[in-house]
Write a protein that holds these residues in place. Structure first.
Motif, mmCIF file in Angstrom:
data_model
loop_
_atom_site.group_PDB
_atom_site.id
_atom_site.type_symbol
_atom_site.label_atom_id
_atom_site.label_comp_id
_atom_site.label_asym_id
_atom_site.label_seq_id
_atom_site.Cartn_x
_atom_site.Cartn_y
_atom_site.Cartn_z
ATOM 1 N N LEU A 6 42.902 39.700 40.857
ATOM 2 C CA LEU A 6 43.595 40.344 39.468
ATOM 3 C C LEU A 6 42.367 41.058 39.503
ATOM 4 N N TYR A 7 40.919 41.087 39.925
ATOM 5 C CA TYR A 7 40.191 42.206 39.616
ATOM 6 C C TYR A 7 40.280 43.593 39.469
ATOM 7 N N ARG A 8 41.110 43.734 40.022
ATOM 8 C CA ARG A 8 41.882 44.767 39.826
ATOM 9 C C ARG A 8 42.939 45.141 39.271
ATOM 10 N N HIS A 9 43.444 44.361 38.106
ATOM 11 C CA HIS A 9 44.203 44.818 36.824
ATOM 12 C C HIS A 9 43.580 44.742 35.969
ATOM 13 N N PRO A 10 43.585 45.548 35.165
ATOM 14 C CA PRO A 10 42.752 46.347 33.994
ATOM 15 C C PRO A 10 43.440 45.461 33.070
ATOM 16 N N VAL A 11 44.947 44.422 33.011
ATOM 17 C CA VAL A 11 45.650 44.020 31.842
ATOM 18 C C VAL A 11 44.534 42.789 31.992
ATOM 19 N N TRP A 12 45.020 42.055 33.037
ATOM 20 C CA TRP A 12 43.747 40.758 32.883
ATOM 21 C C TRP A 12 42.708 40.538 32.942
ATOM 22 N N GLN A 13 41.728 41.753 33.358
ATOM 23 C CA GLN A 13 40.861 42.070 32.989
ATOM 24 C C GLN A 13 39.870 42.013 31.446
ATOM 25 N N ARG A 14 40.908 42.274 30.477
ATOM 26 C CA ARG A 14 41.019 42.822 29.112
ATOM 27 C C ARG A 14 40.937 41.069 29.029
#
Length: 168
Positions: A6-14
């Motif tokens: 999930l660290y590659r998806h910016p939506v989850w990071q936000r």
């Protein structure tokens, strides 16, 4: 088992960054509100402690005055009534209640001078009271009787419990 990437998806990071920042902000707000409430409570407790100390002082003053008044009132107690009861008159087959009543009234009349006297002076003279009652002879139905003091109580009322005995 492996961790999802999930660290590659910016939506989850936000989302996780927003949750972490929101948690910190809410924690700071909670600490501020809790601190204010605790400060108000501590000032209330301090005021109440000061008030309790003041009232305790007043209570102590009132108790001292109350004790002094009680001492003065005890010193001023006087005899107001005399109560006489004769027991064991049935033993001598005296069925006439009127005779017993008259005997009780006779003893009361002998002790009438004690009314309105100070309680302490009457108590100091209790032996004289006993002798006065025990030296009295009663004539009931043609027989002579003596009285014996069994119980003697002092307060605003003098209570005498007497027993009858045939006079020699």
């Amino acid at each position: 088992m492996r961790i999802p990437p999930l660290y590659r998806h910016p939506v989850w990071q936000r989302f996780f960054a927003g949750a972490a920042v929101g948690g910190c902000i809410s924690w700071l707000i909670f600490l501020f509100i809790f601190g204010n409430i605790q400060q108000k409570n501590s000032t209330i407790i301090e005021r109440q402690a000061i008030r309790i100390k003041e009232l305790s002082g007043y209570i102590q003053i009132w108790e001292e005055e109350y004790q002094e008044l009680n001492k003065k009132n005890e010193e001023m107690l006087t005899i107001q009534e005399i109560d006489v009861k004769i027991h064991n008159f049935e033993r001598y087959e005296i069925r006439d209640r009127q005779s017993i009543f008259e005997a009780e009234e006779s003893v009361k009349e002998d002790l009438r001078s004690l009314i309105a006297k100070d309680l302490t002076t009457v108590y100091k003279n209790k032996e004289i009271i006993k002798k006065t009652v025990e030296n009295k002879t009663l004539n009931i139905n043609g027989k002579q009787y003596r009285l014996i003091v069994k119980e003697l109580y002092f307060y605003t009322t003098i209570s005498l419990v007497l027993e009858m005995k045939l006079a020699d």
